[in-house]
Design an enzyme around this catalytic site. Structure first.
Site, PDB file in Angstrom:
ATOM      1  N   ALA A 118      52.833  95.298  65.251  1.00  0.00           N
ATOM      2  CA  ALA A 118      53.270  96.392  64.359  1.00  0.00           C
ATOM      3  C   ALA A 118      52.321  97.592  64.453  1.00  0.00           C
ATOM      4  O   ALA A 118      51.115  97.395  64.595  1.00  0.00           O
ATOM      5  CB  ALA A 118      53.324  95.888  62.918  1.00  0.00           C
ATOM      6  N   PRO A 119      52.847  98.820  64.390  1.00  0.00           N
ATOM      7  CA  PRO A 119      54.238  99.201  64.096  1.00  0.00           C
ATOM      8  C   PRO A 119      55.166  99.270  65.315  1.00  0.00           C
ATOM      9  O   PRO A 119      56.292  99.741  65.183  1.00  0.00           O
ATOM     10  CB  PRO A 119      54.070 100.587  63.475  1.00  0.00           C
ATOM     11  CG  PRO A 119      52.878 101.160  64.190  1.00  0.00           C
ATOM     12  CD  PRO A 119      51.943  99.995  64.425  1.00  0.00           C
ATOM     13  N   GLY A 120      54.715  98.819  66.487  1.00  0.00           N
ATOM     14  CA  GLY A 120      55.642  98.685  67.597  1.00  0.00           C
ATOM     15  C   GLY A 120      55.600  99.767  68.657  1.00  0.00           C
ATOM     16  O   GLY A 120      56.481  99.815  69.519  1.00  0.00           O
ATOM     17  N   SER A 121      54.570 100.616  68.651  1.00  0.00           N
ATOM     18  CA  SER A 121      54.491 101.661  69.694  1.00  0.00           C
ATOM     19  C   SER A 121      54.522 101.009  71.071  1.00  0.00           C
ATOM     20  O   SER A 121      55.252 101.446  71.967  1.00  0.00           O
ATOM     21  CB  SER A 121      53.180 102.452  69.585  1.00  0.00           C
ATOM     22  OG  SER A 121      52.902 102.777  68.267  1.00  0.00           O
ATOM     23  N   GLU A 140      53.787  89.621  64.552  1.00  0.00           N
ATOM     24  CA  GLU A 140      52.953  90.400  63.619  1.00  0.00           C
ATOM     25  C   GLU A 140      52.700  89.533  62.388  1.00  0.00           C
ATOM     26  O   GLU A 140      53.625  88.943  61.848  1.00  0.00           O
ATOM     27  CB  GLU A 140      53.679  91.699  63.244  1.00  0.00           C
ATOM     28  CG  GLU A 140      53.068  92.474  62.103  1.00  0.00           C
ATOM     29  CD  GLU A 140      51.603  92.874  62.305  1.00  0.00           C
ATOM     30  OE1 GLU A 140      51.247  93.424  63.361  1.00  0.00           O
ATOM     31  OE2 GLU A 140      50.804  92.614  61.378  1.00  0.00           O
ATOM     32  N   CYS A 238      41.277  99.874  69.819  1.00  0.00           N
ATOM     33  CA  CYS A 238      41.031 101.312  69.661  1.00  0.00           C
ATOM     34  C   CYS A 238      39.660 101.496  69.007  1.00  0.00           C
ATOM     35  O   CYS A 238      39.525 102.272  68.069  1.00  0.00           O
ATOM     36  CB  CYS A 238      42.153 101.971  68.856  1.00  0.00           C
ATOM     37  SG  CYS A 238      42.437 101.230  67.247  1.00  0.00           S
TER      38      CYS A 238
END
Ligand code: SAM
Length: 313
Positions: A118-121, A140, A238
């Site tokens: 999630a959120p699925g990018s 998720e 990230c």
């Protein structure tokens, strides 16, 4: 700038760590806090490249070098308000965030797991690479975040996915040796996204880095168990914290010394190799094949990516 001179908003301990990583704070910190250029990815499940480029030509989109479906635009635009976004013809995604799936190289007909999705990018990017065929499991653990995930899968026209709500740690047991490819875009301390949200600082601490690294250790082993022989695992975060990047991949390499860390070819991206050590701890030398993406060198958020292959025998 010395770590002792406090950058407004950034904790002293964080600045000290960046300095220990060899980063020049005068150059690195302003880049970290500056919003990168906006980028969008054309969603080939719903649109063809040329018609989207035609419709959005007024934005003067510039292609990035590593993925011919990803484009930068100039200035600040409300890309999330475009009809092309609402229709799912484009997906608004930071340029660095498009790198892990570019490295994963999903193919039509495969079985692929997105372990923390999630959120699925990246799930929607994987589905496009699979041309909506094969099986894509979007896992998720957070029920709250699953709402955004299913919304994005729906808007993007993804038809080959199943959403599961499992701790990723379970997949090594429930689907041993099942997947051709796995993306583990791990829960992390998110230092690379500070330009987008300073809320990261509410939970950031050296203790939370250790806590997250322990979760990542369990997730990366589970992902490796769930991979077929010959399969590919992409591990990404990230964040800049070596404990969560080279440390987590070294944890996998200690348990499975036969696994292969493949060198990455990231066309047009000024990336840095993985660190060889951190605070007196040597990492497995193979982690130098990981790519560190720093915002003062690359116009995008901070990221770190590893491509790991499970040998055939
Ligand atoms: C970095 S975000 C994923 C972003 C996503 N891949 C994307 O590109 O849109 C990490 C996600 O991992 C989820 N997560 C945290 N712990 C998890 C676990 N044990 N198993 C699976 N997912 C987990 C978080 O809720 C969060 O949504």
């Amino acid at each position: 700038m010395s770590a002792k001179r406090r950058e407004p908003g950034l904790p002293q301990a964080m600045l000290a760590r960046f300095e220990e990583m060899g980063l020049d704070l005068d150059v690195f910190v302003p880049a970290l806090l500056r919003l990168p250029s906006q980028t969008f990815r054309i969603n080939t499940l719903k649109a063809d490249r040329e018609s989207v480029l035609d419709a959005l030509s007024y934005l003067d989109p510039e292609p990035v070098e590593w993925n011919d479906l990803v484009f930068r635009v100039k200035g600040r635009q409300k890309l999330g308000n475009l009809v092309e976004h609402f229709l799912g013809l484009i997906y608004v995604q930071d340029s660095s965030s498009t790198i892990p799936v570019t490295v994963l190289e999903p193919e039509p007909g495969e079985r692929i797991l997105d372990m923390a999705s999630a959120p699925g990018s990246k799930t929607t990017q994987i589905a496009a690479g699979m041309q909506n065929s094969g099986l894509l499991i979007a896992n998720e653990v957070s029920v709250k975040r699953i709402a955004a995930l299913t919304g994005n899968l729906d808007r993007s026209g993804v038809l080959n996915s199943v959403v599961t709500k499992q701790p990723g740690q379970a997949y090594g047991h429930i689907a041993t040796g099942y997947f051709d490819r796995i993306l583990l875009d791990a829960p992390c301390s998110s230092e690379g996204t500070l330009s987008r949200s300073m809320r990261t600082l509410e939970i950031w601490s050296e203790n939370s880095i250790i806590r997250l690294a322990n979760i990542q250790h369990a997730l990366i082993l589970s992902a490796y168990y769930a991979l077929k022989p010959g399969g590919v695992l992409v591990y990404s975060t990230c964040t800049f914290a070596p404990e969560e990047n080279e440390g987590t991949v070294t944890h996998l390499l200690e348990r499975f010394p036969e696994s292969i860390v493949e060198p990455l070819e990231l066309k047009g991206i000024d990336s840095q190799p993985g660190f060889s050590e951190w605070r007196g701890e040597d990492f497995d030398p193979r982690v130098k094949n990981m790519a560190r993406i720093f915002p003062h060198l690359h116009d995008g958020e901070g990221f770190c990516v590893a491509k790991i292959r499970k040998p055939l025998t």
